[in-house]
Design an enzyme around this catalytic site. Structure first.
Site, PDB file in Angstrom:
ATOM      1  N   LYS A  22       0.659  -1.417  -0.040  1.00  0.00           N
ATOM      2  CA  LYS A  22      -0.109   0.155   0.098  1.00  0.00           C
ATOM      3  C   LYS A  22       0.763   1.256   0.083  1.00  0.00           C
ATOM      4  O   LYS A  22       1.756   1.609   0.933  1.00  0.00           O
ATOM      5  CB  LYS A  22      -0.871   0.156   1.217  1.00  0.00           C
ATOM      6  CG  LYS A  22      -1.974  -0.960   1.153  1.00  0.00           C
ATOM      7  CD  LYS A  22      -2.923  -0.902   2.189  1.00  0.00           C
ATOM      8  CE  LYS A  22      -3.793  -2.414   2.271  1.00  0.00           C
ATOM      9  NZ  LYS A  22      -4.844  -2.428   3.531  1.00  0.00           N
ATOM     10  N   GLY A  35      -7.653  -4.114   1.070  1.00  0.00           N
ATOM     11  CA  GLY A  35      -9.173  -3.950   1.642  1.00  0.00           C
ATOM     12  C   GLY A  35      -8.688  -3.534   3.091  1.00  0.00           C
ATOM     13  O   GLY A  35      -7.704  -3.234   3.574  1.00  0.00           O
ATOM     14  N   ALA A  78      -3.317  -6.206  10.064  1.00  0.00           N
ATOM     15  CA  ALA A  78      -2.659  -7.483  10.120  1.00  0.00           C
ATOM     16  C   ALA A  78      -2.900  -8.400  11.444  1.00  0.00           C
ATOM     17  O   ALA A  78      -3.103  -9.521  11.507  1.00  0.00           O
ATOM     18  CB  ALA A  78      -1.129  -7.439   9.992  1.00  0.00           C
ATOM     19  N   LYS A  81      -5.724   6.393   1.252  1.00  0.00           N
ATOM     20  CA  LYS A  81      -6.370   6.451   2.674  1.00  0.00           C
ATOM     21  C   LYS A  81      -5.427   6.714   3.871  1.00  0.00           C
ATOM     22  O   LYS A  81      -5.873   7.146   4.765  1.00  0.00           O
ATOM     23  CB  LYS A  81      -7.037   5.026   2.835  1.00  0.00           C
ATOM     24  CG  LYS A  81      -6.329   3.798   2.664  1.00  0.00           C
ATOM     25  CD  LYS A  81      -5.821   3.306   4.018  1.00  0.00           C
ATOM     26  CE  LYS A  81      -4.919   2.124   3.795  1.00  0.00           C
ATOM     27  NZ  LYS A  81      -4.374   1.548   5.013  1.00  0.00           N
ATOM     28  N   THR A 111      -8.734   1.983   9.049  1.00  0.00           N
ATOM     29  CA  THR A 111      -7.478   2.631   9.210  1.00  0.00           C
ATOM     30  C   THR A 111      -7.755   3.909  10.079  1.00  0.00           C
ATOM     31  O   THR A 111      -6.950   4.249  10.978  1.00  0.00           O
ATOM     32  CB  THR A 111      -6.958   3.289   7.925  1.00  0.00           C
ATOM     33  OG1 THR A 111      -6.549   2.180   7.031  1.00  0.00           O
ATOM     34  CG2 THR A 111      -5.485   3.704   7.971  1.00  0.00           C
ATOM     35  N   ASN A 144      -0.574   5.126  10.710  1.00  0.00           N
ATOM     36  CA  ASN A 144      -0.641   6.380  10.124  1.00  0.00           C
ATOM     37  C   ASN A 144      -1.608   7.302  11.056  1.00  0.00           C
ATOM     38  O   ASN A 144      -1.188   8.492  11.353  1.00  0.00           O
ATOM     39  CB  ASN A 144      -1.188   6.395   8.850  1.00  0.00           C
ATOM     40  CG  ASN A 144      -0.480   5.694   7.781  1.00  0.00           C
ATOM     41  OD1 ASN A 144       0.636   6.375   7.475  1.00  0.00           O
ATOM     42  ND2 ASN A 144      -0.619   4.488   7.305  1.00  0.00           N
ATOM     43  N   VAL A 192       6.805   1.169   9.110  1.00  0.00           N
ATOM     44  CA  VAL A 192       6.750   2.339   8.281  1.00  0.00           C
ATOM     45  C   VAL A 192       5.413   3.110   8.165  1.00  0.00           C
ATOM     46  O   VAL A 192       4.356   2.172   8.063  1.00  0.00           O
ATOM     47  CB  VAL A 192       7.027   1.716   6.732  1.00  0.00           C
ATOM     48  CG1 VAL A 192       7.020   3.061   5.905  1.00  0.00           C
ATOM     49  CG2 VAL A 192       8.298   1.255   6.941  1.00  0.00           C
TER      50      VAL A 192
END
Lengths: 331, 331
Positions: free
Chosen positions: A108, A136, A140, A191, A248, A256, A279
C-alpha cells in the site's frame, strides 16, 4: 495443497500475517526477508517480535533470506514490501527466474518521486509477469488472530484474479474479485493521508462527529485524485476504498492514524518516525500527493492541510479549523 | 438575533443539545417537552439528567410543556421527537397556529407501519408548512460539548434550506445545504440497522476489519433501498449517509450499536430496551425495512440477518457467518 508452494516476500506485519493465514490453509509457505540477521532470529524464535508479536510461526514454514530458494517452484509469491523499499528490494532479486509464478502485491503506497503504483514498479523491475493486487480493510493483527476480514483482488487478467482469490479465500478471510487495478492500489495509498488527518482529530480531543466528517470529505478527495489518475469512481465505494479507510481511521493499530495523533499532541515528526519500528506509508504519500495534486490541478484540501502540519509546522488546530470553515455551502 | 425566537420541540438528548447550540449563538430559545412533570423538573434543575446529563441549561432558555407558548412567534421550530412518538405528539399540537414558522425536522427514523418519513408525517399532521430536514454525523454529547461537527440540511425550497442553514451554522457546527429530502431522511433512518449489525460484530469480539466490511456492504444496502424509494444515490456518499453511518458505528454513545453489542453478548432484546432511557430507533426500523424490502423486491441481506437476530432468536455468530459466506465472488 500440501504440495502447493507459496512464497511471501516481506517479513513485516502484513507479510507475516498472510504467511500464517496461508500456512493454516495447508499451503507450503516460504517467508522471505531482506535482512539475513533478522531472518535467522525469526527462524530460531518462531515469532516476529518486531512486527507481529504474539503469534507463533509453525515449524512447517520455511524462513529464508535467499530469494532464489523462496521463489523456486512457487505458484504464487506475495509481495509484502513497504513501498518505500519496493524498487530497491526487487532490484536485488531481479536475477531470480520468476517464470509463471503469479505475483500478488499487497503493497500500500506509491513511489514518492514518480507516483508509480506498486504493480507498475513490479512490472518495470521484474519484466512481464502475471500480477494481481490485493487490498482492503485488513489490519494484520486481526487477520493473524483469525478474526473475520474481507478484501478485494484485482488484475488485468481474470484468470490471475480468480487464482489469487482461490488461494487466499477462507472462512474468515473473504476475497472478492475486481478489475480496477489502479483504483484498488490508489485506495490503499491515499487512505493513509486521511488516516493521518483522522489521527490529528483524535489527538486534538475531537470526537466521532469530526472524524466522520473528515472521513466523508476524505473519501471524496481520494476519489477525485484517483479518478484523475485513471481509477474507476465506484472502486472508492468498495472494500479497498471506503472499507480500508474506515478500518484505518478507527483501528488503534493504524500507524498512520498514530502519526497524526502524536503530532497533534505536540510531538515532532522526526521523533515520532524514529520511535516506530514500522513504516507509516502515509507520510511520504502526503508529500507525493501534495505535489502531484498541484501538478494535475486537482483540489485536495485535506492533503494540503496534512502536508502543512507534517512538513511546515502548521498548528494542527488551525489546520482543522481551516478545513471546517472552508467556504463550501452546498454539499 | 436577541429577538429572534427559535423553539425546539422535544427534550431528548438531541433536542437539548441543539437548544444549547442555538442559545449559545444568541437566539431566544424555547425548549418544549410533552411531559409536564419532567419539564418542571428540567426547569428547576437546569440539567437534562435523563437524556443529556452534564450540561447546564442557561436561565435565559424558556422551558415549557405548553406548545402554544413554545411556537408563538418562533421563526423556526426544530422537531426533535423520536419517530415512534412523532405522529401522536404532532396530533396533540396541531391546533396551534404554525403560520410562517419554518419546521426543521431532525428526526431519524420512519413510521413503522407506513414507512413514512418524518417530513411526510409532519406535512400530513400540520398541513402545508415550510419544512427542512437536518441530518448528519451529530452525536448529541459532542455537539453539546462544542466539539466540531457537520451536517446537511435539505428542503424542497432553497430559501427554506438556506434560512435553516444560517440559523444553525456556527464555527464548530458546519451546515451544508442539499436538495434530496428523501435521501437525507432515509440515510438517518437506515444507518441505524447497520449500526446494530456493527454492534453485533463488536459484541462477538470481532475487530475493525469486520466492522469495515459491514460498513462498506451496509452503505451499499442503504443506497439500494433508498434509491428504490426515490432518494438520490449520491446522497448516501455524503454527511447524512456515509458520515452519519460512520459516527454511529464507532461512537460509544450510539444506542443502536449498543443494542447490537448487548444482544451479541447474550442479553434479551426486551431486557436491553427496558434498561434504556433513550429510544433505539433502529430496532423498529429493522422491522419496517425487513418487510418493506420484501414488498418492493430489494435485496437486503444485512437487514435480514439483523431482523433474525433481534426477532427470531437467531444466533448472532451464525448470522455474521451467513453474511460473510454469501456466494458473492465479484465485488
Amino acid at each position: 495443497m500440501q504440495n502447493t508452494k507459496i512464497s511471501v516476500l516481506g517479513d513485516g506485519g502484513w507479510g507475516t500475517a498472510l504467511s500464517l493465514l496461508l500456512s493454516k490453509k495447508g499451503y507450503n509457505v516460504t517467508l522471505w526477508g531482506a535482512f539475513p540477521d533478522y531472518i535467522s532470529e525469526l527462524r530460531k524464535s518462531r515469532e516476529n517480535k518486531k512486527f507481529l508479536p504474539g503469534f507463533t510461526i509453525p515449524d512447517s514454514m520455511v524462513i529464508t533470506a535467499n530469494a532464489e530458494e523462496a521463489l523456486d517452484g512457487a505458484v504464487l509469491a506475495v509481495i509484502a514490501i513497504p513501498s518505500k523499499y519496493l524498487r530497491q528490494t526487487l532490484q536485488k532479486i531481479k536475477e531470480v527466474e520468476i517464470g509463471s509464478t503469479v505475483l500478488a502485491s499487497v503493497v500500500k503506497g506509491v513511489e514518492k518521486e514518480t507516483f508509480k503504483r506498486p504493480s507498475e514498479i513490479i512490472k518495470e523491475e521484474l519484466g512481464s509477469v502475471r500480477i494481481a493486487v490485493l487490498s482492503g480493510p485488513t489490519i494484520a493483527n486481526e487477520v493473524a488472530e483469525g478474526l473475520p476480514a474481507s478484501s478485494v483482488v484485482a488484475s488485468d487478467s481474470e484468470e490471475t484474479a480468480t487464482l489469487t482469490q482461490e488461494i487466499f479465500m477462507s472462512e474468515a478471510f473473504r476475497v472478492y474479485t475486481g478489475e480496477d487495478v489502479v483504483g484498488v492500489e490508489l485506495g490503499g495509498a491515499l487512505k493513509n493521508i486521511i488516516a493521518i488527518a483522522a489521527g490529528i482529530s483524535d489527538g486534538l480531543g475531537f470526537g466521532s462527529n469530526a472524524k466522520a466528517a473528515l472521513f466523508t470529505r476524505g473519501l471524496v478527495e481520494m476519489a477525485r485524485i484517483g479518478t484523475a489518475l485513471g481509477a474507476r469512481l465506484e472502486t472508492f465505494s468498495g472494500l479497498s476504498g471506503m472499507g480500508d479507510l474506515v478500518t484505518t481511521c478507527i483501528s488503534l493499530y493504524s500507524r498512520n492514524r498514530y502519526v497524526g495523533e502524536s503530532i497533534a499532541q505536540g510531538k515532532k515528526l522526526t521523533d515520532i518516525l524514529n520511535g516506530m519500528e514500522m513504516v507509516a506509508e502515509g507520510v511520504e504519500t502526503t508529500q507525493s500527493v501534495f505535489h502531484l495534486a498541484k501538478q494535475i490541478g486537482v483540489d485536495a484540501p485535506i492533503t494540503d492541510q496534512v502536508y502543512k502540519v507534517l512538513f511546515e509546522d502548521k498548528n494542527p488546530l488551525e489546520a482543522v479549523n481551516d478545513l471546517m470553515t472552508r467556504n463550501k455551502k452546498a454539499e
